[in-house]
Design an enzyme around this catalytic site. Structure first.
Site, PDB file in Angstrom:
ATOM      1  N   LYS A  49      -6.817   5.842  -5.771  1.00 17.70           N
ATOM      2  CA  LYS A  49      -8.075   5.136  -5.488  1.00 17.70           C
ATOM      3  C   LYS A  49      -8.282   4.987  -3.982  1.00 17.70           C
ATOM      4  O   LYS A  49      -9.349   5.289  -3.470  1.00 17.70           O
ATOM      5  CB  LYS A  49      -8.081   3.744  -6.157  1.00 17.70           C
ATOM      6  CG  LYS A  49      -7.871   3.796  -7.670  1.00 17.70           C
ATOM      7  CD  LYS A  49      -7.933   2.414  -8.301  1.00 17.70           C
ATOM      8  CE  LYS A  49      -6.845   1.458  -7.869  1.00 17.70           C
ATOM      9  NZ  LYS A  49      -5.500   1.777  -8.390  1.00 17.70           N
ATOM     10  N   ARG A  68     -10.068  -5.867 -11.833  1.00 14.98           N
ATOM     11  CA  ARG A  68      -8.796  -5.563 -12.497  1.00 14.98           C
ATOM     12  C   ARG A  68      -8.602  -6.380 -13.766  1.00 14.98           C
ATOM     13  O   ARG A  68      -7.583  -6.233 -14.423  1.00 14.98           O
ATOM     14  CB  ARG A  68      -7.649  -5.854 -11.542  1.00 14.98           C
ATOM     15  CG  ARG A  68      -7.137  -4.584 -10.816  1.00 14.98           C
ATOM     16  CD  ARG A  68      -6.098  -5.024  -9.807  1.00 14.98           C
ATOM     17  NE  ARG A  68      -5.122  -4.040  -9.481  1.00 14.98           N
ATOM     18  CZ  ARG A  68      -5.144  -3.269  -8.394  1.00 14.98           C
ATOM     19  NH1 ARG A  68      -6.141  -3.321  -7.568  1.00 14.98           N
ATOM     20  NH2 ARG A  68      -4.144  -2.446  -8.151  1.00 14.98           N
ATOM     21  N   ARG A 116       5.634   6.850  -1.459  1.00 14.35           N
ATOM     22  CA  ARG A 116       4.890   6.079  -0.458  1.00 14.35           C
ATOM     23  C   ARG A 116       5.757   4.948   0.092  1.00 14.35           C
ATOM     24  O   ARG A 116       5.694   4.626   1.276  1.00 14.35           O
ATOM     25  CB  ARG A 116       3.602   5.511  -1.073  1.00 14.35           C
ATOM     26  CG  ARG A 116       2.735   4.802  -0.045  1.00 14.35           C
ATOM     27  CD  ARG A 116       1.392   4.378  -0.589  1.00 14.35           C
ATOM     28  NE  ARG A 116       1.508   3.290  -1.537  1.00 14.35           N
ATOM     29  CZ  ARG A 116       0.486   2.759  -2.196  1.00 14.35           C
ATOM     30  NH1 ARG A 116      -0.718   3.256  -2.035  1.00 14.35           N
ATOM     31  NH2 ARG A 116       0.670   1.766  -3.037  1.00 14.35           N
ATOM     32  N   ARG A 171       5.475  -1.319   2.258  1.00 13.37           N
ATOM     33  CA  ARG A 171       4.916  -2.250   1.266  1.00 13.37           C
ATOM     34  C   ARG A 171       6.008  -2.729   0.326  1.00 13.37           C
ATOM     35  O   ARG A 171       6.692  -1.920  -0.311  1.00 13.37           O
ATOM     36  CB  ARG A 171       3.789  -1.565   0.482  1.00 13.37           C
ATOM     37  CG  ARG A 171       2.449  -1.711   1.165  1.00 13.37           C
ATOM     38  CD  ARG A 171       1.345  -1.016   0.435  1.00 13.37           C
ATOM     39  NE  ARG A 171       1.163  -1.462  -0.937  1.00 13.37           N
ATOM     40  CZ  ARG A 171       0.139  -1.104  -1.697  1.00 13.37           C
ATOM     41  NH1 ARG A 171      -0.789  -0.306  -1.197  1.00 13.37           N
ATOM     42  NH2 ARG A 171       0.040  -1.529  -2.931  1.00 13.37           N
ATOM     43  N   ARG A 225       3.845  -3.307 -12.161  1.00  8.06           N
ATOM     44  CA  ARG A 225       2.409  -3.135 -11.862  1.00  8.06           C
ATOM     45  C   ARG A 225       1.735  -2.296 -12.945  1.00  8.06           C
ATOM     46  O   ARG A 225       0.581  -2.561 -13.320  1.00  8.06           O
ATOM     47  CB  ARG A 225       2.236  -2.481 -10.485  1.00  8.06           C
ATOM     48  CG  ARG A 225       2.579  -3.438  -9.346  1.00  8.06           C
ATOM     49  CD  ARG A 225       2.875  -2.712  -8.048  1.00  8.06           C
ATOM     50  NE  ARG A 225       1.752  -1.970  -7.523  1.00  8.06           N
ATOM     51  CZ  ARG A 225       1.847  -1.093  -6.536  1.00  8.06           C
ATOM     52  NH1 ARG A 225       3.020  -0.854  -5.969  1.00  8.06           N
ATOM     53  NH2 ARG A 225       0.785  -0.460  -6.110  1.00  8.06           N
TER      54      ARG A 225
HETATM   55  P1  B4P Z   1      -3.285   5.400  -3.344  1.00  6.53           P
HETATM   56  O1  B4P Z   1      -4.578   6.104  -3.112  1.00  6.53           O
HETATM   57  O2  B4P Z   1      -2.823   4.504  -2.247  1.00  6.53           O
HETATM   58  O3  B4P Z   1      -3.267   4.533  -4.683  1.00  6.53           O
HETATM   59  P2  B4P Z   1      -4.073   3.287  -5.213  1.00  6.53           P
HETATM   60  O4  B4P Z   1      -4.533   3.701  -6.571  1.00  6.53           O
HETATM   61  O5  B4P Z   1      -5.127   2.863  -4.247  1.00  6.53           O
HETATM   62  O6  B4P Z   1      -2.950   2.138  -5.221  1.00  6.53           O
HETATM   63  P3  B4P Z   1      -2.599   0.632  -5.547  1.00  6.53           P
HETATM   64  O7  B4P Z   1      -3.003   0.301  -6.935  1.00  6.53           O
HETATM   65  O8  B4P Z   1      -1.174   0.608  -5.154  1.00  6.53           O
HETATM   66  O9  B4P Z   1      -3.243  -0.419  -4.618  1.00  6.53           O
HETATM   67  P4  B4P Z   1      -3.884  -1.835  -4.450  1.00  6.53           P
HETATM   68  O10 B4P Z   1      -3.800  -2.010  -3.005  1.00  6.53           O
HETATM   69  O11 B4P Z   1      -5.243  -1.817  -5.077  1.00  6.53           O
HETATM   70  O12 B4P Z   1      -2.234   6.524  -3.661  1.00  6.53           O
HETATM   71  C1  B4P Z   1      -0.879   6.247  -3.893  1.00  6.53           C
HETATM   72  C2  B4P Z   1      -0.031   7.363  -3.340  1.00  6.53           C
HETATM   73  O13 B4P Z   1      -0.345   8.609  -3.969  1.00  6.53           O
HETATM   74  C3  B4P Z   1      -0.240   7.584  -1.832  1.00  6.53           C
HETATM   75  O14 B4P Z   1       1.009   7.793  -1.245  1.00  6.53           O
HETATM   76  C4  B4P Z   1      -1.090   8.843  -1.772  1.00  6.53           C
HETATM   77  O15 B4P Z   1      -0.851   9.603  -0.604  1.00  6.53           O
HETATM   78  C5  B4P Z   1      -0.641   9.609  -3.005  1.00  6.53           C
HETATM   79  N1  B4P Z   1      -1.687  10.460  -3.576  1.00  6.53           N
HETATM   80  C6  B4P Z   1      -2.990  10.129  -3.711  1.00  6.53           C
HETATM   81  N2  B4P Z   1      -3.669  11.161  -4.284  1.00  6.53           N
HETATM   82  C7  B4P Z   1      -2.747  12.132  -4.545  1.00  6.53           C
HETATM   83  C8  B4P Z   1      -2.821  13.437  -5.141  1.00  6.53           C
HETATM   84  N3  B4P Z   1      -3.974  13.965  -5.596  1.00  6.53           N
HETATM   85  N4  B4P Z   1      -1.666  14.155  -5.260  1.00  6.53           N
HETATM   86  C9  B4P Z   1      -0.501  13.648  -4.808  1.00  6.53           C
HETATM   87  N5  B4P Z   1      -0.361  12.425  -4.214  1.00  6.53           N
HETATM   88  C10 B4P Z   1      -1.479  11.682  -4.095  1.00  6.53           C
HETATM   89  O16 B4P Z   1      -3.069  -3.019  -5.206  1.00  6.53           O
HETATM   90  C11 B4P Z   1      -1.891  -3.649  -4.732  1.00  6.53           C
HETATM   91  C12 B4P Z   1      -1.657  -5.031  -5.374  1.00  6.53           C
HETATM   92  O17 B4P Z   1      -2.659  -5.993  -4.906  1.00  6.53           O
HETATM   93  C13 B4P Z   1      -1.748  -5.151  -6.897  1.00  6.53           C
HETATM   94  O18 B4P Z   1      -0.528  -4.807  -7.543  1.00  6.53           O
HETATM   95  C14 B4P Z   1      -2.124  -6.661  -7.103  1.00  6.53           C
HETATM   96  O19 B4P Z   1      -0.987  -7.489  -7.021  1.00  6.53           O
HETATM   97  C15 B4P Z   1      -3.006  -6.959  -5.920  1.00  6.53           C
HETATM   98  N6  B4P Z   1      -4.441  -6.812  -6.240  1.00  6.53           N
HETATM   99  C16 B4P Z   1      -5.290  -5.893  -5.688  1.00  6.53           C
HETATM  100  N7  B4P Z   1      -6.533  -6.010  -6.208  1.00  6.53           N
HETATM  101  C17 B4P Z   1      -6.460  -7.023  -7.128  1.00  6.53           C
HETATM  102  C18 B4P Z   1      -7.438  -7.596  -8.032  1.00  6.53           C
HETATM  103  N8  B4P Z   1      -8.696  -7.143  -8.098  1.00  6.53           N
HETATM  104  N9  B4P Z   1      -7.033  -8.606  -8.840  1.00  6.53           N
HETATM  105  C19 B4P Z   1      -5.783  -9.086  -8.797  1.00  6.53           C
HETATM  106  N10 B4P Z   1      -4.813  -8.576  -7.972  1.00  6.53           N
HETATM  107  C20 B4P Z   1      -5.149  -7.552  -7.142  1.00  6.53           C
END
Ligand code: B4P
Length: 192
Positions: free
Chosen positions: A14, A89, A128, A134, A145
């Site tokens: 995302k 979420r 990552r 992190r 998670r």
């Molecule tokens: P990202 O792109 O970073 O993944 P994400 O889905 O955004 O991650 P996440 O769910 O961890 O984040 P959030 O901050 O929202 O990609 C991950 C990895 O994959 C990277 O290393 C990237 O390079 C790699 N990658 C991406 N695309 C790729 C591909 N095509 N091929 C190979 N590799 C690839 O959440 C963090 C925490 O915050 C949650 O656990 C929760 O505690 C809290 N939180 C956030 N929003 C919340 C909400 N609305 N309500 C309650 N808690 C919340």
């Protein structure tokens, strides 16, 4: 206004795709994960409270997240649209968002749901974690998670499916191919 939700489990890409989408479509990026991490870095009361949940892989309480989003919407009244990343979420967050947008005379155009296998999610986030610094990117917390996603977040897609707004997309493959696939669907709703 073009309002999109980029949806998917932790590590589905995302954050990665959001960076490209906001540039192409001129949207305001609202990542609740980034907003919460900024609060933690600034050592605010909100950040300290959020950290205790995030370090366990749990969701932060709905009222905290909804409050942050309401502030961000009010701070960007002239935006072309918003890209919601990692939000909503829970179904309560989704209903809260729908109400906030309705009060502002707009709504969600599309929910783009990235689908990635659990094995790949864990691989990506463990990788990552080697450089991100992190505290939630270690295998035990990553698994927590994913359980939290299945128990509380997957239902958000069903909420928007009832409204006919969800597109499911393969989130595995090259970052550029996934981006092209996202754009193809966004272009069907974007008013040029
Ligand atoms: P990202 O792109 O970073 O993944 P994400 O889905 O955004 O991650 P996440 O769910 O961890 O984040 P959030 O901050 O929202 O990609 C991950 C990895 O994959 C990277 O290393 C990237 O390079 C790699 N990658 C991406 N695309 C790729 C591909 N095509 N091929 C190979 N590799 C690839 O959440 C963090 C925490 O915050 C949650 O656990 C929760 O505690 C809290 N939180 C956030 N929003 C919340 C909400 N609305 N309500 C309650 N808690 C919340």
């Amino acid at each position: 206004m073009l309002n999109l939700i980029l949806f998917g489990p932790p590590g589905s890409g995302k954050g990665t795709q959001s960076e490209k989408l906001i540039e192409k479509y001129g949207l305001i990026h609202l990542s609740t994960g980034n907003l919460l991490r900024a609060e933690i870095d600034s050592r605010t009361d909100l950040g300290l409270a959020a950290k205790s949940f995030m370090d366990k892989g749990q969701l932060v309480p709905d009222e905290v997240v909804l409050g942050m989003i309401a502030c961000a919407l009010d701070a960007n009244v002239h935006a072309n649209g918003f890209l919601f990343d990692g939000f909503p979420r829970t179904v309560a967050q989704a209903i809260g968002l729908d109400n906030m947008l309705q009060q502002r005379g707009t709504d969600i155009a599309l929910v783009l749901a990235l689908e990635v296998s659990e094995e790949e999610l864990i691989n990506r986030l463990v990788n990552r974690g080697k450089t991100s610094g992190r505290s939630d990117d270690n295998e035990e917390i990553i698994r927590a998670r994913i359980v939290e996603y299945e128990n509380k977040t997957a239902a958000v897609a069903r909420h928007y499916e009832k409204l006919g707004k969800v597109i499911h997309l393969k989130g595995e493959g090259s970052v550029d191919d996934i981006f092209q696939s996202l754009c193809k669907h966004i272009n069907t709703v974007k008013v040029f």
